[in-house]
Structure formats: structure tokens, C-alpha cells
Design a protein around this motif. Structure first.
Motif, PDB file in Angstrom:
ATOM      1  N   SER A  62      18.966  21.436  38.400  1.00 25.86           N
ATOM      2  CA  SER A  62      19.868  22.570  38.324  1.00 25.86           C
ATOM      3  C   SER A  62      20.105  22.855  36.842  1.00 25.86           C
ATOM      4  O   SER A  62      20.176  21.935  36.030  1.00 25.86           O
ATOM      5  CB  SER A  62      21.148  22.205  39.082  1.00 25.86           C
ATOM      6  OG  SER A  62      22.266  22.738  38.465  1.00 25.86           O
ATOM      7  N   CYS A  63      20.155  24.153  36.495  1.00 30.35           N
ATOM      8  CA  CYS A  63      20.253  24.531  35.087  1.00 30.35           C
ATOM      9  C   CYS A  63      21.718  24.503  34.669  1.00 30.35           C
ATOM     10  O   CYS A  63      22.542  25.198  35.257  1.00 30.35           O
ATOM     11  CB  CYS A  63      19.658  25.925  34.884  1.00 30.35           C
ATOM     12  SG  CYS A  63      19.805  26.556  33.208  1.00 30.35           S
ATOM     13  N   ARG A  64      22.043  23.723  33.655  1.00 27.70           N
ATOM     14  CA  ARG A  64      23.446  23.611  33.253  1.00 27.70           C
ATOM     15  C   ARG A  64      23.924  24.882  32.543  1.00 27.70           C
ATOM     16  O   ARG A  64      25.117  25.070  32.351  1.00 27.70           O
ATOM     17  CB  ARG A  64      23.693  22.377  32.394  1.00 27.70           C
ATOM     18  CG  ARG A  64      23.078  22.357  31.024  1.00 27.70           C
ATOM     19  CD  ARG A  64      23.741  21.323  30.106  1.00 27.70           C
ATOM     20  NE  ARG A  64      23.743  19.954  30.632  1.00 27.70           N
ATOM     21  CZ  ARG A  64      24.132  18.892  29.937  1.00 27.70           C
ATOM     22  NH1 ARG A  64      24.561  19.037  28.697  1.00 27.70           N
ATOM     23  NH2 ARG A  64      24.110  17.693  30.462  1.00 27.70           N
ATOM     24  N   PHE A  65      23.000  25.757  32.152  1.00 28.05           N
ATOM     25  CA  PHE A  65      23.387  26.955  31.401  1.00 28.05           C
ATOM     26  C   PHE A  65      23.691  28.126  32.339  1.00 28.05           C
ATOM     27  O   PHE A  65      24.690  28.803  32.176  1.00 28.05           O
ATOM     28  CB  PHE A  65      22.288  27.316  30.403  1.00 28.05           C
ATOM     29  CG  PHE A  65      22.036  26.199  29.424  1.00 28.05           C
ATOM     30  CD1 PHE A  65      22.886  26.026  28.342  1.00 28.05           C
ATOM     31  CD2 PHE A  65      20.986  25.308  29.603  1.00 28.05           C
ATOM     32  CE1 PHE A  65      22.690  24.972  27.455  1.00 28.05           C
ATOM     33  CE2 PHE A  65      20.785  24.257  28.714  1.00 28.05           C
ATOM     34  CZ  PHE A  65      21.629  24.091  27.647  1.00 28.05           C
ATOM     35  N   CYS A  66      22.814  28.362  33.345  1.00 28.61           N
ATOM     36  CA  CYS A  66      23.051  29.486  34.255  1.00 28.61           C
ATOM     37  C   CYS A  66      23.509  29.019  35.634  1.00 28.61           C
ATOM     38  O   CYS A  66      23.772  29.845  36.513  1.00 28.61           O
ATOM     39  CB  CYS A  66      21.808  30.356  34.372  1.00 28.61           C
ATOM     40  SG  CYS A  66      20.436  29.532  35.199  1.00 28.61           S
ATOM     41  N   ASN A  67      23.594  27.695  35.817  1.00 22.77           N
ATOM     42  CA  ASN A  67      24.101  27.092  37.060  1.00 22.77           C
ATOM     43  C   ASN A  67      23.226  27.345  38.288  1.00 22.77           C
ATOM     44  O   ASN A  67      23.693  27.206  39.410  1.00 22.77           O
ATOM     45  CB  ASN A  67      25.530  27.573  37.366  1.00 22.77           C
ATOM     46  CG  ASN A  67      26.489  27.178  36.275  1.00 22.77           C
ATOM     47  OD1 ASN A  67      26.435  26.051  35.783  1.00 22.77           O
ATOM     48  ND2 ASN A  67      27.334  28.100  35.857  1.00 22.77           N
ATOM     49  N   GLU A  76      17.291  22.631  32.072  1.00 22.45           N
ATOM     50  CA  GLU A  76      17.232  23.969  31.473  1.00 22.45           C
ATOM     51  C   GLU A  76      16.117  24.731  32.181  1.00 22.45           C
ATOM     52  O   GLU A  76      14.962  24.309  32.161  1.00 22.45           O
ATOM     53  CB  GLU A  76      16.935  23.833  29.982  1.00 22.45           C
ATOM     54  CG  GLU A  76      16.769  25.156  29.266  1.00 22.45           C
ATOM     55  CD  GLU A  76      16.478  24.945  27.775  1.00 22.45           C
ATOM     56  OE1 GLU A  76      17.020  24.009  27.149  1.00 22.45           O
ATOM     57  OE2 GLU A  76      15.680  25.724  27.241  1.00 22.45           O
ATOM     58  N   CYS A  77      16.448  25.852  32.809  1.00 24.98           N
ATOM     59  CA  CYS A  77      15.441  26.564  33.597  1.00 24.98           C
ATOM     60  C   CYS A  77      14.523  27.405  32.700  1.00 24.98           C
ATOM     61  O   CYS A  77      14.846  27.667  31.540  1.00 24.98           O
ATOM     62  CB  CYS A  77      16.109  27.434  34.667  1.00 24.98           C
ATOM     63  SG  CYS A  77      16.820  28.958  34.032  1.00 24.98           S
ATOM     64  N   ASP A  78      13.394  27.838  33.254  1.00 23.20           N
ATOM     65  CA  ASP A  78      12.397  28.587  32.480  1.00 23.20           C
ATOM     66  C   ASP A  78      12.960  29.901  31.952  1.00 23.20           C
ATOM     67  O   ASP A  78      12.604  30.354  30.862  1.00 23.20           O
ATOM     68  CB  ASP A  78      11.172  28.897  33.350  1.00 23.20           C
ATOM     69  CG  ASP A  78      10.433  27.628  33.754  1.00 23.20           C
ATOM     70  OD1 ASP A  78      10.804  26.554  33.254  1.00 23.20           O
ATOM     71  OD2 ASP A  78       9.495  27.721  34.562  1.00 23.20           O
ATOM     72  N   GLU A  79      13.843  30.505  32.750  1.00 23.23           N
ATOM     73  CA  GLU A  79      14.354  31.811  32.360  1.00 23.23           C
ATOM     74  C   GLU A  79      15.293  31.707  31.154  1.00 23.23           C
ATOM     75  O   GLU A  79      15.175  32.459  30.199  1.00 23.23           O
ATOM     76  CB  GLU A  79      15.089  32.432  33.549  1.00 23.23           C
ATOM     77  CG  GLU A  79      14.898  33.928  33.631  1.00 23.23           C
ATOM     78  CD  GLU A  79      15.454  34.460  34.933  1.00 23.23           C
ATOM     79  OE1 GLU A  79      16.439  35.194  34.864  1.00 23.23           O
ATOM     80  OE2 GLU A  79      14.920  34.100  36.010  1.00 23.23           O
ATOM     81  N   CYS A  80      16.223  30.765  31.190  1.00 21.20           N
ATOM     82  CA  CYS A  80      17.133  30.560  30.047  1.00 21.20           C
ATOM     83  C   CYS A  80      16.301  30.196  28.816  1.00 21.20           C
ATOM     84  O   CYS A  80      16.494  30.733  27.729  1.00 21.20           O
ATOM     85  CB  CYS A  80      18.135  29.448  30.341  1.00 21.20           C
ATOM     86  SG  CYS A  80      19.380  29.947  31.532  1.00 21.20           S
ATOM     87  N   ASN A  81      15.380  29.274  29.025  1.00 20.41           N
ATOM     88  CA  ASN A  81      14.511  28.800  27.961  1.00 20.41           C
ATOM     89  C   ASN A  81      13.708  29.941  27.345  1.00 20.41           C
ATOM     90  O   ASN A  81      13.632  30.086  26.127  1.00 20.41           O
ATOM     91  CB  ASN A  81      13.589  27.722  28.564  1.00 20.41           C
ATOM     92  CG  ASN A  81      12.548  27.225  27.608  1.00 20.41           C
ATOM     93  OD1 ASN A  81      11.790  28.003  27.043  1.00 20.41           O
ATOM     94  ND2 ASN A  81      12.506  25.925  27.408  1.00 20.41           N
TER      95      ASN A  81
END
Ligand SMILES: [Zn+2]
Length: 335
Positions: free
Chosen positions: A58-63, A92-97
Motif C-alpha cells: 500500500s502506498c503511504r503517499f496516496c494511500n 511507494e506506488c508507480d504513479e506517485c513515483n
């Protein structure tokens, strides 16, 4: 007291008869009387290291979780722009990254380009070359030798002080201060342990553009001499002690050191820091082993502005022992 840093402790300096100055001891006391180090990551390691849990991602930035977004790329916990190719995170997901964080890095890269070039920081595509403007002929390349191509009608980018053995490099940079800040803050929010996340939710919302704040965002920048005193990036997170000497200190301090550079910030907007509003806040200096033998160039920056800074002049000095000068002058008009 044992500190710190890679494999060096106070004992190392004592054993090698290096005198530890009083100012350095004071810096250490000041830090350790008020803070505990809760995280340290060194990227000068042999194998890749991943922070977090590979399962149930789970992405801690976009949840978003792995059903809602993708986690195919290896996400650098510390930017690879500053030489990290060992430390990664699973959260960290691909989209945030790929979208948001790439923008932060691009501003940070513009902000530091000349200094990274001179200091030979290996980024994504090797050591960057430096030009004032893309269309300029004048450029600096540093590999085994410093190569300076300078065209007469373009702004001078190098001044050679042969007597003092200093080369002064000057350049211009265009960047958004808040984006440079977010590049650093993102690294801090990546290495902070899971259990501390509820305390930094406002900073996370600011990073992701979900909240806006109007206040200063101080960053302490330090620049040290010598060839790569810090080498590959190393980062620390310190947490305020319950029982401490100085009352008015922010809850979390983050520091990243690499090459010749150190950036330090505190994680902003913490609910637990609300009592600091309107008070003089102590921004405690995190010492490095280099502070034993040298006094760095220091700048206290405010990187809160969203306004683009255009063509700001900046520089870096490079001192050297001996040198061999080669004149490679060519006259372009003859060609
Ligand atoms: Zn995400």
C-alpha cells in the motif's frame, strides 16, 4: 558517547590522535540531550535494501493499495539523483513515483546541478555536465580532468585563481523553492517508520498537495571541502526526547549527507509541534564527522515559496593542490 556515522566513533579520532574540538563536543551534546536517532540508512552497501513489506502493498503517499494502483517499479527511498542505487521502499506506488516525485527531483536537480557537476555526484545518467542555458556552447565537464568550454560572448562560468589554487565556478539556476523542499521532505517521509506516520500526516498532505500552508520552511544547507567527504548518501531521522534540555525543539529532524553536501530540515506542521507557534524554535544542528576538522559553508534557506526563481546566480569553489593546465582553445569561426 558513541556517535554516528558509518563506522567511525569518537574512539577512532582518539586512537588517531585527532583532537576533537570543544565546539564539536558541544554540538553533539546539544543534539543528544534533546533527540534520539530513530532511523539511519547508509546507501554505501553491497546489496539492494528494501524498506517495508513486500506483501499486501500500500502506498503511504496516496494511500492506495495494490488493487488500486501498481507497484512494478523499484522506488528509490533516497533519490538516485544524489547517488543512491541501493535503498528502495515497497510502499511507494508507480504513479506517485513517476509523476509527482519526478517533478520534485527535477527542481532539486536544477537547484544543485552546477554543484553536483563540480562535486562529481553520480546521478541517474552519470555525472551531470553543466551549462547555463541549454543553447549555450559554454559547458563544464568533470571526469578525470576538469574540462571547461567557454565561448567569449557567453557569461563566464569559470574563474581560475592560480595564486590561491581555487577554481570558482558560477552558474544560474531556475527552480521552485517549494518543489526543492518537497524533494527533501519526500525522502524524510519515506524513511520515517510506519508507527510514526500518524504524527506527520499534515506534512504528508502538504507533500501531496492535499493541504497548503503559509509559513517558512527552513532548510539548513552545508557544503564541505575535500573530495567526497560523505561519499554515497547517508540519512538520519531524529526524534525529540520527552525529557530534554531545550524545550522548544521540533519533533523530527531529518538530515541527508552525500558528496560534499548536507541538507537538514525538520518535518513541518506536526500537531505535536503546535506549542512552538509564536515561540523561538531551536533548530539544532546535526554534527557530522567532518565538523571535527572543518567549518563548512552554511546557509539557512527558506524554501516555502511556490514562485519560480529565475536565473538565480550561485557558485561553488574548488580548491586543489597541483594542476596541469591544457589550453584546448579552438576558434569556431575557422571551422
Ligand atoms: Zn501512491
Amino acid at each position: 558517547m558513541t556517535i554516528f556515522y558509518r563506522y567511525i566513533s569518537f574512539d577512532y579520532f582518539i586512537m588517531n590522535n585527532i583532537i576533537i574540538p570543544q565546539r564539536f563536543r558541544l554540538m553533539c551534546n546539544n543534539l543528544y540531550e534533546n533527540y534520539d536517532c530513530i532511523v539511519k540508512y547508509d546507501t554505501d552497501i553491497e546489496n539492494k535494501h528494501f524498506i517495508g513489506n513486500k506483501e499486501n502493498r500500500s502506498c503511504r503517499f496516496c494511500n492506495r493499495n495494490q488493487r488500486e494502483t501498481k507497484f512494478r517499479k523499484e522506488a528509490h527511498a533516497i533519490s538516485n539523483l544524489i547517488g543512491n542505487n541501493r535503498l528502495f521502499s515497497y510502499y511507494e506506488c508507480d504513479e506517485c513515483n513517476g509523476v509527482l516525485f519526478t517533478q520534485f527531483e527535477s527542481h532539486f536537480s536544477n537547484y544543485m546541478r552546477l554543484r553536483h557537476c563540480v562535486s562529481q555526484i553520480h546521478g541517474k545518467n552519470g555525472i551531470p555536465s553543466y551549462k547555463n542555458r541549454v543553447e549555450d556552447f559554454s559547458r563544464i565537464d568533470i571526469k578525470d580532468m576538469i574540462s571547461v568550454a567557454q565561448k567569449e560572448d557567453e557569461d563566464a562560468i569559470v574563474n581560475f585563481d592560480r595564486e590561491r589554487h581555487i577554481i570558482h565556478f558560477s552558474g544560474k539556476r531556475t527552480y521552485k523553492p517549494s518543489m526543492v523542499y518537497k524533494c527533501l521532505l519526500k525522502m524524510a517521509l519515506t524513511i520515517i517508520p510506519e508507527e510514526e506516520l500518524p504524527n506527520v500526516q499534515n506534512a504528508m498532505d502538504y507533500l501531496m498537495g492535499r493541504k497548503k500552508y503559509m509559513c517558512k520552511l527552513p532548510v539548513l544547507y552545508r557544503q564541505y571541502g575535500g573530495i567526497h567527504p560523505f561519499g554515497k548518501p547517508i540519512c538520519f531521522l531524529y526524534k525529540r526526547k520527552e525529557k530534554r534540555i531545550k524545550e522548544n525543539v521540533p519533533q523530527y529532524l531529518f538530515m541527508i549527507a552525500y558528496g560534499n553536501f548536507v541538507f537538514q530540515l525538520y518535518i513541518p506542521f506536526c500537531d505535536n509541534d503546535k506549542f512552538l507557534q509564536g515561540k523561538d524554535c531551536n533548530f539544532i544542528f546535526i554534527p557530522t564527522p567532518e565538523d571535527i576538522t572543518q567549518i563548512p559553508i552554511k546557509e539557512l534557506l527558506d524554501l516555502s515559496s511556490d514562485d519560480r526563481v529565475e536565473k538565480e546566480e550561485y557558485g561553488i569553489d574548488f580548491s586543489f593542490g597541483s594542476y596541469e593546465e591544457k589550453d584546448l582553445t579552438i576558434n569556431i569561426n575557422d571551422k
